[in-house]
Scaffold this active site. Structure first.
Site, short mmCIF file in Angstrom:
data_model
loop_
_atom_site.label_atom_id
_atom_site.label_comp_id
_atom_site.label_asym_id
_atom_site.label_seq_id
_atom_site.Cartn_x
_atom_site.Cartn_y
_atom_site.Cartn_z
N GLU A 99 0.85 -1.19 0.00
CA GLU A 99 0.00 0.00 0.00
C GLU A 99 0.88 1.23 0.00
O GLU A 99 1.96 1.20 0.57
CB GLU A 99 -0.84 0.06 1.27
CG GLU A 99 -2.05 -0.82 1.26
CD GLU A 99 -2.22 -1.55 2.59
OE1 GLU A 99 -1.56 -1.17 3.57
OE2 GLU A 99 -3.00 -2.51 2.62
N TYR A 111 7.28 1.16 -8.20
CA TYR A 111 6.55 -0.13 -8.15
C TYR A 111 6.01 -0.51 -9.53
O TYR A 111 6.02 -1.69 -9.89
CB TYR A 111 5.43 -0.07 -7.12
CG TYR A 111 5.93 0.07 -5.69
CD1 TYR A 111 6.95 -0.74 -5.22
CD2 TYR A 111 5.37 1.01 -4.82
CE1 TYR A 111 7.43 -0.61 -3.92
CE2 TYR A 111 5.84 1.14 -3.51
CZ TYR A 111 6.87 0.32 -3.08
OH TYR A 111 7.33 0.45 -1.79
#
Ligand code: COA
Length: 150
Positions: A99, A111
């Site tokens: 998260e 990411y």
């Protein structure tokens, strides 16, 4: 990551949003399902990045990744994530989750480059300041489908 690394990690975390304190770091070190890694600069041995996560059977979650300000944008975050993906693969992990704050463009870009995609959102997940979270996931191939290292 070892207990003796904590002072350097706490310094690294000092100015971060959602910074972890000593209790949280010690809690992770004591986690039976946890994994924790540090990156050190060759020569000085200084801790320049760390990552904490957990493996639950065939799923992993990255809970924290931080690179010291002066060493950012030099490929360290990517190197550490690559290492963790290989580590998870050898553990038999099939999916890795994490998260991040919606405003965290640097982490989101990192990411996405590392194969994670957005799968959802959590409203008002973070505090100080309040902010929504993006949930990301990456499938992980098992490097040797006939073995699992536990
Ligand atoms: C996010 C973070 C870990 C990135 O680490 P890093 O070592 O600087 O990242 P890298 O140098 O490996 O960068 C890899 C890619 O990520 C993206 N990226 C990294 N920093 C970026 C920035 N400031 N702005 C935009 N994209 C960025 C780029 O796509 C970059 O590739 P490129 O340099 O070829 O363009 C680092 O900025 C950090 O510690 N931030 C504070 C803590 C944090 O936000 N952690 C993640 C929370 S889940």
């Amino acid at each position: 990551m070892q207990p003796e690394d904590l002072p350097e990690i706490l310094t690294l975390e000092a100015d971060a949003l959602s910074a972890w304190n000593r209790d949280q770091l010690e809690g992770e070190l004591a986690q039976p399902t946890g994994f924790q890694f540090v990156v050190r600069r060759k020569g000085t041995d200084k801790v320049i990045a760390f990552l904490c996560g957990r493996v639950m059977v065939d799923e992993a979650e990255i809970l924290k990744l931080s690179v010291v300000q002066s060493e950012r944008r030099k490929g360290v975050g990517r190197q550490l994530l690559d290492f963790v993906v290989k580590f998870c693969s050898e553990k038999g992990v099939k999916n890795c989750f994490l998260e991040l704050r919606v405003s965290n463009t640097a982490a989101r870009n990192l990411y996405e480059k590392e194969g994670f995609s957005i799968i959802g959102k959590r409203n008002n997940y973070y505090i100080e300041p309040a902010e929504d979270a993006i949930i990301m996931k990456r499938k992980i191939e098992n490097s040797n489908p006939n073995t699992i290292i536990r």
